[in-house]
Scaffold this active site. Structure first.
Site, PDB file in Angstrom:
ATOM      1  N   LYS A   1      50.084  41.737  34.690  1.00  0.00           N
ATOM      2  CA  LYS A   1      49.756  42.873  33.840  1.00  0.00           C
ATOM      3  C   LYS A   1      49.165  43.993  34.694  1.00  0.00           C
ATOM      4  O   LYS A   1      48.694  43.697  35.793  1.00  0.00           O
ATOM      5  CB  LYS A   1      48.797  42.444  32.744  1.00  0.00           C
ATOM      6  CG  LYS A   1      47.413  42.138  33.271  1.00  0.00           C
ATOM      7  CD  LYS A   1      46.499  41.882  32.120  1.00  0.00           C
ATOM      8  CE  LYS A   1      45.091  41.752  32.584  1.00  0.00           C
ATOM      9  NZ  LYS A   1      44.446  42.942  33.084  1.00  0.00           N
TER      10      LYS A   1
ATOM     11  N   HIS B   1      46.427  35.349  32.736  1.00  0.00           N
ATOM     12  CA  HIS B   1      45.755  34.205  33.376  1.00  0.00           C
ATOM     13  C   HIS B   1      44.816  33.464  32.419  1.00  0.00           C
ATOM     14  O   HIS B   1      44.464  32.321  32.664  1.00  0.00           O
ATOM     15  CB  HIS B   1      45.050  34.622  34.680  1.00  0.00           C
ATOM     16  CG  HIS B   1      43.735  35.307  34.496  1.00  0.00           C
ATOM     17  ND1 HIS B   1      43.623  36.631  34.174  1.00  0.00           N
ATOM     18  CD2 HIS B   1      42.469  34.849  34.595  1.00  0.00           C
ATOM     19  CE1 HIS B   1      42.347  36.950  34.077  1.00  0.00           C
ATOM     20  NE2 HIS B   1      41.623  35.886  34.334  1.00  0.00           N
TER      21      HIS B   1
ATOM     22  N   HIS C   1      44.475  39.340  27.016  1.00  0.00           N
ATOM     23  CA  HIS C   1      43.699  38.094  26.921  1.00  0.00           C
ATOM     24  C   HIS C   1      43.191  37.822  25.499  1.00  0.00           C
ATOM     25  O   HIS C   1      43.339  36.726  24.971  1.00  0.00           O
ATOM     26  CB  HIS C   1      42.493  38.132  27.867  1.00  0.00           C
ATOM     27  CG  HIS C   1      42.836  38.463  29.293  1.00  0.00           C
ATOM     28  ND1 HIS C   1      43.998  38.040  29.879  1.00  0.00           N
ATOM     29  CD2 HIS C   1      42.177  39.169  30.237  1.00  0.00           C
ATOM     30  CE1 HIS C   1      44.024  38.475  31.140  1.00  0.00           C
ATOM     31  NE2 HIS C   1      42.938  39.163  31.381  1.00  0.00           N
TER      32      HIS C   1
HETATM   33  C1  BG6 Z   1      41.467  40.642  34.438  1.00  0.00           C
HETATM   34  C2  BG6 Z   1      40.950  42.039  34.235  1.00  0.00           C
HETATM   35  O1  BG6 Z   1      42.643  40.452  33.722  1.00  0.00           O
HETATM   36  O2  BG6 Z   1      40.491  39.709  34.023  1.00  0.00           O
HETATM   37  C3  BG6 Z   1      39.633  42.246  34.949  1.00  0.00           C
HETATM   38  O3  BG6 Z   1      41.887  42.979  34.724  1.00  0.00           O
HETATM   39  C4  BG6 Z   1      38.652  41.166  34.575  1.00  0.00           C
HETATM   40  O4  BG6 Z   1      39.085  43.532  34.657  1.00  0.00           O
HETATM   41  C5  BG6 Z   1      39.284  39.786  34.750  1.00  0.00           C
HETATM   42  O5  BG6 Z   1      37.511  41.291  35.414  1.00  0.00           O
HETATM   43  C6  BG6 Z   1      38.352  38.705  34.261  1.00  0.00           C
HETATM   44  O6  BG6 Z   1      38.911  37.442  34.490  1.00  0.00           O
HETATM   45  P1  BG6 Z   1      38.016  36.137  34.359  1.00  0.00           P
HETATM   46  O7  BG6 Z   1      38.983  35.026  34.545  1.00  0.00           O
HETATM   47  O8  BG6 Z   1      36.989  36.228  35.447  1.00  0.00           O
HETATM   48  O9  BG6 Z   1      37.392  36.183  33.000  1.00  0.00           O
END
Ligand code: BG6
Length: 529
Positions: free
Chosen positions: A191, A221, A283
């Site tokens: 993304k 992710h 997400h």
């Molecule tokens: C990413 C975002 O998809 O997810 C980021 O672009 C964010 O801004 C990150 O910090 C957070 O991922 P996680 O796995 O640490 O919650």
């Protein structure tokens, strides 16, 4: 290295793989398949954008961890493509550093040496035909010498404006099409998939002109996180949750993804994107889909994605947006004992930037199961602490036999799925305070992964890279899901676009006052995670 030995995994402790196809038919690893995890067949991966943050912090360590767990084939080959003037040994040193800094599993010299043998670097930019021809030669050589057998995944860890050049070059140089029916070529894309519905459609056309939908793996992710996959296990393998998982019992749902980090160093990516596009569109809407969807008839990718899409089609943003959404920008403040600067002082941000670092909205799902149950979604940078959770807050009992004084300290029951960092599930309910009187108070029943299991959760990217190599697409959103998510969010984004600057909130707090108002007007309050 002779090609035939290459499907031998690296660690002998891994289970033997007799028939990958049979295993693939059972993607969510239901209990009748005890031999999992699966091992990828002969293959290699090319990473575009290999010198970027994501590759260094997540992708390269994940590849090493997969190798260490014995889940990659012996001849696995990883090719980095970038502008640096690097030799093979420079690239090996770069990957080694990334592994030292980011891998989760212990370092084993023998695993590293075998991985390092299969590392290659090709220098070039995305408009350079000669560089892509060299890349194609490199892949052909790996097919001959390392047994990758013509099976390649192309990881586009690059901004979307480069998708078109890379995909076009893969096509022109013949790398996009497999040599014969036994081989595969897949593209893994990161993304943002566009910044609204229209741009997402354009992007999809660019990719779809070269790769068919089955060969496109879109990374979200969050779907690779263990706790997110556990939503399906919790809901559909148990008897006690599903009967109450509906509007008869649930008052509302809160989905929170809070971060304590700021945006120092990420202005070039984030400015103009903001919290809603960065996190809610992907997400949080995916979490909503998993929490709200109906039980799929099987966990095959097609069935699972069909159910997610169905619930997303019934989902929309509730207005009036002036009252049902909130938007903020962090200002200087305290993060624990550390004083931090505000967004406008962060390097690279225009002090006049209207990019939001906090976003919240109210969604509704028009279905029998969820009619009248608001889903409140919020995300932000520089909030009180890093936490992602989904809280299902129950209605009050239809009749309360205890008197008001006895239940003063009682709040609504809740099931809280803690996605991270303290992974687990919490149930909150009322209990009698010990003593001769009758006073009721909230107590928690709390399951922590760290206490219940000795196994460590793999990193999300490990799971997703492996799944892409295995052609296991359940955990990758389809294009229709992506487009539907934009359709849900676009009205809110369009409204905000006409509203000037977002509200301020001091770093270390839980967002702007409008976020609280958006729930208090409904007689509710955000949980303090
Ligand atoms: C990413 C975002 O998809 O997810 C980021 O672009 C964010 O801004 C990150 O910090 C957070 O991922 P996680 O796995 O640490 O919650």
């Amino acid at each position: 290295m002779p090609g035939r030995s290459c499907s031998t995994p690296w660690l002998l402790s891994s289970p033997p793989v007799t028939d990958l196809r049979e295993q693939r038919a059972n993607p969510l690893r239901t209990p009748d398949d005890k031999r999992l995890p699966q091992i990828a067949g002969p293959s290699g991966m090319v990473i575009f954008g290999v010198t970027g943050d994501l590759a260094r912090k997540k992708l390269l360590p994940a590849v090493y961890d997969l190798a260490n767990r014995g889940l990659l084939p012996g001849g696995f080959t990883l090719v980095g493509f970038g502008r640096r003037d690097w030799s093979k040994s420079d690239f090996q040193a770069y990957v080694r550093k990334a592994v030292d800094e980011g891998s989760r599993t212990p370092f084993h010299e023998n695993v590293w040496e075998r991985l390092a043998e299969g590392l290659e670097f090709v220098r070039g930019n995305f408009n350079d035909d000669a560089a892509f021809d060299t890349l194609a030669d490199t892949l052909r050589r790996a097919d001959r010498e390392r047994g990758t057998d013509g099976n390649w995944a192309y990881y586009l860890s690059v901004p979307p404006e480069h998708f078109s050049s890379v995909v076009h070059q893969l096509d022109r140089s013949g790398m996009a099409s497999p040599g014969d029916a036994s081989q595969w070529r897949r593209v893994i894309i990161e993304k943002p998939f566009g910044h609204d519905l229209e741009s997402a459609r354009e992007l999809n056309e660019v990719v779809g002109a070269v790769f068919d939908e089955r060969s496109v793996f879109r990374i979200d992710h969050y779907l690779g996180k263990e706790t997110v996959q556990n939503i399906l296990a919790l809901r559909f393998s148990n008897q006690m949750f599903e009967p109450v998982w509906n509007s008869h019992y649930i008052d509302h749902v809160q989905i929170t993804m809070a971060e304590d980090i700021g945006l120092g160093g990420r202005a070039s990516y984030y400015d103009g994107i903001g919290a809603a596009r960065d996190v809610i569109q992907n997400h949080l809407i995916q979490l909503l889909a998993l929490v709200a969807m109906e039980e799929p008839t099987s966990f095959s990718p097609a069935q699972l994605r069909a159910e997610k899409l169905k619930v997303l089609r019934a989902t929309s943003a509730v207005g009036p947006f002036g009252k049902t959404t909130a938007r903020g920008q962090y200002t200087a403040g305290w993060q624990g004992s550390r004083e931090v600067v505000g967004l406008r002082e962060e390097e690279g941000f225009d002090p006049e930037s209207t990019t939001e670092t906090f976003a919240a909205c109210t969604l509704q799902i028009e279905s029998r199961r969820w009619a009248g149950v608001p889903f409140y979604l919020r995300t932000g940078k520089r909030l009180g602490r890093r936490v992602t959770e989904i809280a299902l807050v129950f209605k009050e009992p239809p009749y309360q036999p205890f008197s008001k004084g006895q239940t003063d300290l009682l709040t609504n029951n809740a099931v809280v799925i803690r996605v991270q960092p303290d992974e687990g599930v919490l149930m909150r309910f009322g209990s009698k305070v010990p003593g001769a009187g009758m006073e009721l108070r909230d107590v928690n029943m709390d399951f922590h992964y760290s206490e219940a299991f000795t196994e460590q959760s793999p990193e999300a990217y490990e799971r997703l890279i492996l799944d892409a190599l295995l052609d296991e697409s359940s955990l990758f959103p389809t294009n229709s899901e992506v487009e539907r998510s934009w359709q849900i969010l676009d009205p809110v984004l369009n409204y905000w676009a006409g509203q000037g600057k977002p509200e301020d909130y001091p770093a270390g707090t839980w967002g702007p006052p409008s976020a609280d108002r958006m729930l208090s007007k409904d007689g509710r309050a955000w949980r303090r995670p």
